[in-house]
Design a protein around this motif. Structure first.
Motif, PDB file in Angstrom:
ATOM      1  N   PRO A 165       3.510  81.500  29.685  1.00  0.00           N
ATOM      2  CA  PRO A 165       2.339  81.744  28.644  1.00  0.00           C
ATOM      3  C   PRO A 165       1.866  80.494  28.138  1.00  0.00           C
ATOM      4  O   PRO A 165       2.495  79.594  27.414  1.00  0.00           O
ATOM      5  CB  PRO A 165       3.068  82.598  27.523  1.00  0.00           C
ATOM      6  N   THR A 166       0.656  80.352  28.106  1.00  0.00           N
ATOM      7  CA  THR A 166      -0.094  79.148  28.038  1.00  0.00           C
ATOM      8  C   THR A 166      -1.422  79.137  27.229  1.00  0.00           C
ATOM      9  O   THR A 166      -2.051  80.023  27.346  1.00  0.00           O
ATOM     10  CB  THR A 166      -0.380  78.070  29.223  1.00  0.00           C
ATOM     11  N   ALA A 167      -1.513  78.222  26.086  1.00  0.00           N
ATOM     12  CA  ALA A 167      -2.477  78.206  25.432  1.00  0.00           C
ATOM     13  C   ALA A 167      -3.887  77.922  26.137  1.00  0.00           C
ATOM     14  O   ALA A 167      -3.778  77.121  27.277  1.00  0.00           O
ATOM     15  CB  ALA A 167      -2.478  77.271  24.392  1.00  0.00           C
ATOM     16  N   PRO A 168      -5.063  78.463  26.045  1.00  0.00           N
ATOM     17  CA  PRO A 168      -6.393  78.331  26.622  1.00  0.00           C
ATOM     18  C   PRO A 168      -6.513  76.797  26.431  1.00  0.00           C
ATOM     19  O   PRO A 168      -6.177  76.287  25.298  1.00  0.00           O
ATOM     20  CB  PRO A 168      -7.466  79.231  26.080  1.00  0.00           C
ATOM     21  N   VAL A 169      -7.571  76.529  27.415  1.00  0.00           N
ATOM     22  CA  VAL A 169      -7.813  74.776  27.501  1.00  0.00           C
ATOM     23  C   VAL A 169      -8.443  74.464  26.318  1.00  0.00           C
ATOM     24  O   VAL A 169      -7.896  73.312  25.407  1.00  0.00           O
ATOM     25  CB  VAL A 169      -8.589  74.743  28.745  1.00  0.00           C
TER      26      VAL A 169
ATOM     27  N   ALA B 210     -17.298  75.298  23.534  1.00  0.00           N
ATOM     28  CA  ALA B 210     -16.015  76.145  22.985  1.00  0.00           C
ATOM     29  C   ALA B 210     -15.189  74.828  22.791  1.00  0.00           C
ATOM     30  O   ALA B 210     -14.240  74.920  21.632  1.00  0.00           O
ATOM     31  CB  ALA B 210     -15.740  76.739  24.309  1.00  0.00           C
ATOM     32  N   LEU B 211     -15.019  73.748  23.401  1.00  0.00           N
ATOM     33  CA  LEU B 211     -14.062  72.773  22.983  1.00  0.00           C
ATOM     34  C   LEU B 211     -14.466  72.185  21.555  1.00  0.00           C
ATOM     35  O   LEU B 211     -13.551  71.781  20.815  1.00  0.00           O
ATOM     36  CB  LEU B 211     -14.277  71.829  23.886  1.00  0.00           C
ATOM     37  N   VAL B 212     -15.727  71.748  21.296  1.00  0.00           N
ATOM     38  CA  VAL B 212     -16.086  71.447  20.109  1.00  0.00           C
ATOM     39  C   VAL B 212     -15.881  72.214  19.095  1.00  0.00           C
ATOM     40  O   VAL B 212     -15.392  71.808  17.823  1.00  0.00           O
ATOM     41  CB  VAL B 212     -17.880  71.034  20.137  1.00  0.00           C
ATOM     42  N   ARG B 213     -15.926  73.546  19.330  1.00  0.00           N
ATOM     43  CA  ARG B 213     -15.585  74.529  18.321  1.00  0.00           C
ATOM     44  C   ARG B 213     -14.174  74.395  17.872  1.00  0.00           C
ATOM     45  O   ARG B 213     -13.883  74.564  16.793  1.00  0.00           O
ATOM     46  CB  ARG B 213     -16.156  76.148  18.802  1.00  0.00           C
ATOM     47  N   GLU B 214     -13.544  74.454  18.933  1.00  0.00           N
ATOM     48  CA  GLU B 214     -11.892  74.110  18.308  1.00  0.00           C
ATOM     49  C   GLU B 214     -11.641  72.864  17.798  1.00  0.00           C
ATOM     50  O   GLU B 214     -10.857  72.805  16.713  1.00  0.00           O
ATOM     51  CB  GLU B 214     -10.989  74.389  19.630  1.00  0.00           C
ATOM     52  N   LEU B 215     -12.125  71.785  18.140  1.00  0.00           N
ATOM     53  CA  LEU B 215     -11.952  70.422  17.421  1.00  0.00           C
ATOM     54  C   LEU B 215     -12.404  70.574  16.019  1.00  0.00           C
ATOM     55  O   LEU B 215     -11.863  69.805  15.259  1.00  0.00           O
ATOM     56  CB  LEU B 215     -12.676  69.305  18.195  1.00  0.00           C
ATOM     57  N   SER B 216     -13.533  71.238  15.842  1.00  0.00           N
ATOM     58  CA  SER B 216     -14.030  71.673  14.434  1.00  0.00           C
ATOM     59  C   SER B 216     -13.208  72.262  13.520  1.00  0.00           C
ATOM     60  O   SER B 216     -12.835  72.090  12.623  1.00  0.00           O
ATOM     61  CB  SER B 216     -15.460  72.070  14.559  1.00  0.00           C
ATOM     62  N   ARG B 217     -12.605  73.440  14.070  1.00  0.00           N
ATOM     63  CA  ARG B 217     -11.791  74.086  13.372  1.00  0.00           C
ATOM     64  C   ARG B 217     -10.439  73.497  12.844  1.00  0.00           C
ATOM     65  O   ARG B 217      -9.798  73.783  11.928  1.00  0.00           O
ATOM     66  CB  ARG B 217     -11.234  75.301  14.260  1.00  0.00           C
ATOM     67  N   ALA B 218     -10.033  72.596  13.727  1.00  0.00           N
ATOM     68  CA  ALA B 218      -8.852  71.730  13.428  1.00  0.00           C
ATOM     69  C   ALA B 218      -9.248  70.377  12.630  1.00  0.00           C
ATOM     70  O   ALA B 218      -8.350  69.665  12.367  1.00  0.00           O
ATOM     71  CB  ALA B 218      -8.192  71.248  14.799  1.00  0.00           C
ATOM     72  N   ARG B 219     -10.440  70.381  12.222  1.00  0.00           N
ATOM     73  CA  ARG B 219     -10.967  69.343  11.440  1.00  0.00           C
ATOM     74  C   ARG B 219     -10.731  67.969  11.903  1.00  0.00           C
ATOM     75  O   ARG B 219     -10.378  67.021  11.388  1.00  0.00           O
ATOM     76  CB  ARG B 219     -10.279  69.303  10.049  1.00  0.00           C
ATOM     77  N   LEU B 220     -10.995  67.822  13.436  1.00  0.00           N
ATOM     78  CA  LEU B 220     -10.693  66.508  14.210  1.00  0.00           C
ATOM     79  C   LEU B 220     -11.931  65.803  14.265  1.00  0.00           C
ATOM     80  O   LEU B 220     -11.957  64.522  14.541  1.00  0.00           O
ATOM     81  CB  LEU B 220     -10.146  66.736  15.377  1.00  0.00           C
TER      82      LEU B 220
END
Length: 343
Positions: free
Chosen positions: A155-159, A193-203
């Motif tokens: 079981p692996t997290a999505p990219v 999708a990648l930028v959305r995750e980086l934004s959620r993580a405040r990176l």
């Protein structure tokens, strides 16, 4: 004695695959092995070893990459009871999944270190889990668990999520850029999708991350435009005016579009916004785009929004939507006259 030695009531060799070499204390008790016997077998020079709290490797040699992954998952699944679920949590949410650099290695990233080179393997768990990092198991907490993907049975997290977790612990700008670039160029995920995750993580406030993202978004748009050109020509759609600005004669600027069919009053836009409306309908990024679409449609121009992932994964579906809009033009009222200028 070796790891094939029968235990009461069942011999361990009856277990299949890598799991026969990695077991928790609870699983060993189910096979009739008492804690004292487990401790005796894990003595220096003994046939077993404890590689994480409550997790045992049933041979004396170094663990393989698969055994390390399985050990981390066993630790995350069997240590630290979960806090009772509060309202709003998904009943089918996974309990644990591999994330970070280890997940990227499983997804096939060539710029990620091999699994055996990692000092720690990150495992994603719900924030309600009372669990601490230990040994090579690095606990990462999620406000809401994503849907995991099975990669080689793990079981692996999505990219996008795995990348955000990896970038959060990296300080080398070159490594960050390589990982983000490979994600888009290799087709592992869309830039938005990648930028959305980086934004959620405040990176995104980290300078080296922001610089890499700027290049990433430009590259993602260029790839999407190439796929749009290929879709139009491969599916036999009429040639549009590419990358143009629309204006009313002597009036205001209406906005730019990626393709426009003036004879049919149909415009197409590639939607590369990092935040999707279903995630945050009140996000300020949406207001100008929505106003432009509403203005164009009031003028009788049909606006087709196309996601980059649709152009990548289902170009025929995108072509069908455009063809339907072009065919419907004959049944609509004539649109307002607009001036088409190169963008």
């Amino acid at each position: 004695m070796n790891h094939d030695t029968p235990l009461s009531p069942l011999p361990l060799r009856h277990l299949a695959g890598v799991q026969c070499r990695v077991l928790t204390a609870h699983q060993l008790r189910e096979y009739g092995v008492l804690p004292a016997e487990t401790a005796d077998r894990c003595r220096p020079g003994g046939p077993w070893q404890q590689i994480l709290p409550g997790v045992y490797l049933l041979h004396p040699g170094p663990p393989t990459s698969e055994e390390r992954l399985h050990a981390v998952l066993c630790y995350a699944l069997h240590r630290g009871p979960a806090v009772p679920r509060q309202g709003g949590g998904r009943a089918d949410a996974p309990a644990a999944m591999i994330t970070g650099l280890a997940a990227l290695a499983l997804h096939g990233f060539t710029s990620a270190p091999p699994l055996l080179a990692l000092d720690r393997i990150e495992v994603l768990v719900a924030r309600t889990r009372r669990l601490r990092s230990a040994g090579f198991a690095q606990i990462v907490r999620a406000q809401e668990m994503p849907v995991s993907q099975e990669v080689t049975g793990v079981p692996t997290a999505p990219v996008p999520r795995a990348l955000a977790d990896a970038v959060a612990r990296l300080t080398d700008a070159i490594s960050v850029r390589r990982l983000l670039t490979e994600a888009v160029r290799g087709g592992h995920c869309e830039a938005a999708a990648l930028v959305r995750e980086l934004s959620r993580a405040r990176l995104l406030t980290r300078p080296y991350v922001g610089e890499a993202v700027d290049a990433l978004m430009a590259e993602g748009r260029a790839l999407a435009e190439q796929r749009l050109y290929a879709m139009v020509h491969h599916h036999g759609l009429p040639d549009p005016c590419w990358n143009v600005d629309l204006r009313l004669p002597g009036g205001p600027h209406l906005g730019g579009v990626d393709a426009y069919w003036p004879e049919h009053a149909v415009a197409l836009e590639i939607d590369t916004r990092a935040v999707r409306p279903e995630d945050d309908p009140l996000h300020p990024l949406h207001a100008p785009c929505d106003r432009k679409r509403e203005h164009l449609e009031r003028l009788g121009i049909t606006v087709v929004h196309c996601l980059p992932r649709t152009l990548r994964d289902a170009p025929g579906q995108a072509a069908a939507v455009v063809r339907t809009a072009l065919m419907a033009a004959a049944d609509r009222e004539p649109s307002a006259y607009v001036v088409v200028l190169p963008r």
